[in-house]
Enzyme design. Structure first.
Site, short mmCIF file in Angstrom:
data_model
loop_
_atom_site.label_atom_id
_atom_site.label_comp_id
_atom_site.label_asym_id
_atom_site.label_seq_id
_atom_site.Cartn_x
_atom_site.Cartn_y
_atom_site.Cartn_z
N ASN A 21 0.84 -1.19 0.00
CA ASN A 21 0.00 0.00 0.00
C ASN A 21 0.88 1.25 0.00
OD1 ASN A 21 0.51 0.78 2.91
ND2 ASN A 21 -0.35 -1.27 3.19
N ASP A 69 -4.01 -6.27 4.86
CA ASP A 69 -5.05 -7.11 5.43
C ASP A 69 -4.96 -8.56 4.95
OD1 ASP A 69 -6.23 -5.06 6.91
OD2 ASP A 69 -7.40 -4.39 5.20
N ASP A 95 -4.19 -9.92 12.66
CA ASP A 95 -4.54 -8.56 13.06
C ASP A 95 -3.73 -8.24 14.32
OD1 ASP A 95 -5.73 -6.24 14.12
OD2 ASP A 95 -7.64 -6.71 13.18
N LYS A 139 -13.95 0.66 14.84
CA LYS A 139 -12.65 0.00 15.03
C LYS A 139 -12.22 0.05 16.48
CE LYS A 139 -8.01 -0.21 12.99
NZ LYS A 139 -7.11 0.32 11.93
N LYS A 193 -11.65 -3.55 18.25
CA LYS A 193 -10.28 -3.97 18.54
C LYS A 193 -9.96 -3.96 20.04
CE LYS A 193 -9.26 -3.80 14.05
NZ LYS A 193 -9.07 -4.98 13.22
#
Length: 279
Positions: A89, A157, A183, A216, A220
Site C-alpha cells: 500500500n 489485510d 490482526d 474499530k 479492537k
C-alpha cells in the site's frame, strides 16, 4: 539555528544538519516569520523564552519518562506473490517515525518496528526492519512488554495463500488466492498477558472516517484510535502534514481533533497526551 530562509533551504545546510542529528544533537527551531533582512520564511530564531522552555521540558521529560518503554509500528508491509512481486500500500511511515522520534526525545525507551521505507531515525531508537505482516507480528511479540504501543503501520489485510517459489510468467490473467493476515492490533489488545497499559491504533480512512474509527475502537478493544482521511492529498500518504481525531475508549474523555499541521507537531501533541495518561 537561525538564518535567512534561502540559507536554511540550501542543500549544504541540510547535509550539515543531518550530520549534527546523526551525532545526537537536538534542534530548537527555526521558526517561520519575518526576518531582520526583510524577508519572510523559515529560518527565524526561536524566541528566547521558547528556547528556555524547551530546554527545561527536555530535561524534565528525560528524567520523568525514562522509566517508560514504548513500541511503535510504522510503514507498509509487503506480501509476496512470487520472489519479485508483492501486494502493498501507499503508506510512507512518516507519522509513525515522527511518533517514535518524539517518544525518544521525551525520554521513552523506544523501539520502532518498520516496514519498508526510506526514512531514518536517531541512533537512540531501536529500529527493527521487517517486510511482511508475519515478520512485524513476530517482532512485536519479541519486544513486549512495554508501557505504550502505537500501531501506526498500514499492515496489509491479506497475504497470498500459496506464494510461488519462482517468478510467475506473464499470462493473459492471473488469479490469486488470498487469506487474512494476523490482526496485530486486535491480538495485542486482547491478550492480557502481554497487553501494554496504553494500546493505540490508527484508522486511515477514505469515507465515513469518524464512524469507521469508532467501530474499530470498539471492535479492537484498544484504548485510543487515531483517525485521518487519507483521501485528502494534503494529509494523506507521503504528506509531511496531517489532521487527526483521537477517539478514546474511556468515554469520560472527549474525542479531540488535532488540526492541520506538520506530522512532527501532531506527534508532539499525541505524546504529551500519552505522558499525561501514564502519569
Amino acid at each position: 539555528p537561525a538564518m535567512n530562509v534561502r540559507m536554511w533551504e540550501h542543500k549544504s545546510t541540510k547535509i550539515n544538519l543531518k550530520k549534527l542529528k546523526d551525532f545526537g544533537y537536538k534542534l530548537i527551531g527555526p521558526e517561520i516569520g519575518d526576518m531582520a533582512c526583510g524577508e519572510y520564511g523559515e529560518g527565524k530564531m526561536s524566541e528566547p523564552l521558547k528556547i528556555a522552555d524547551e530546554l527545561n521540558q527536555f530535561f524534565l521529560n528525560q528524567s520523568q519518562n525514562k522509566k517508560f518503554k514504548a513500541l511503535v509500528t510504522a510503514g507498509p508491509t509487503n506480501e509476496y506473490i512470487d520472489p519479485v512481486r508483492f501486494i502493498t500500500n501507499k503508506s510512507s511511515g512518516k507519522q509513525g517515525y515522527e511518533l517514535a522520534k518524539c517518544l525518544s526525545k521525551k525520554g521513552f525507551d523506544t523501539t520502532l518496528i518498520s516496514g519498508p521505507t526510506n526514512l531514518e531515525v536517531e541512533k537512540d531508537i531501536k529500529l527493527i526492519k521487517v517486510e511482511t505482516a508475519d515478520e512485524m507480528f513476530a517482532a512485536t511479540q519479541k519486544n513486549l512488554p512495554v508501557d505504550v504501543a502505537i500501531f501506526s503501520a498500514a499492515v496489509s489485510d491479506f497475504k497470498v495463500k500459496n506464494k510461488s517459489q519462482t517468478k510467475i510468467k506473464k499470462e493473459e490473467a492471473l488469479n490469486l488466492n488470498l487469506e487474512k493476515n494476523i490482526d496485530i492490533l486486535n491480538y495485542i489488545s486482547n491478550h492480557n498477558s502481554m497487553r501494554p497499559e496504553i494500546v493505540i491504533g490508527f484508522a486511515a480512512e477514505t469515507n465515513e472516517v469518524l464512524k469507521n474509527a469508532e467501530e474499530k475502537l470498539n471492535k479492537k478493544n484498544c484504548d485510543w484510535i487515531i483517525s485521518n482521511d487519507v483521501s485528502k492529498k494534503n494529509i494523506g500518504f507521503n504528506s509531511d502534514y496531517n489532521e487527526v481525531t483521537i477517539h478514546y475508549k474511556n468515554k469520560s474523555l472527549k474525542n479531540e481533533v488535532l488540526p492541520y499541521k506538520k506530522k512532527s507537531e501532531i506527534s508532539d501533541e499525541i505524546v504529551d497526551r500519552i505522558i499525561d495518561q501514564l502519569n
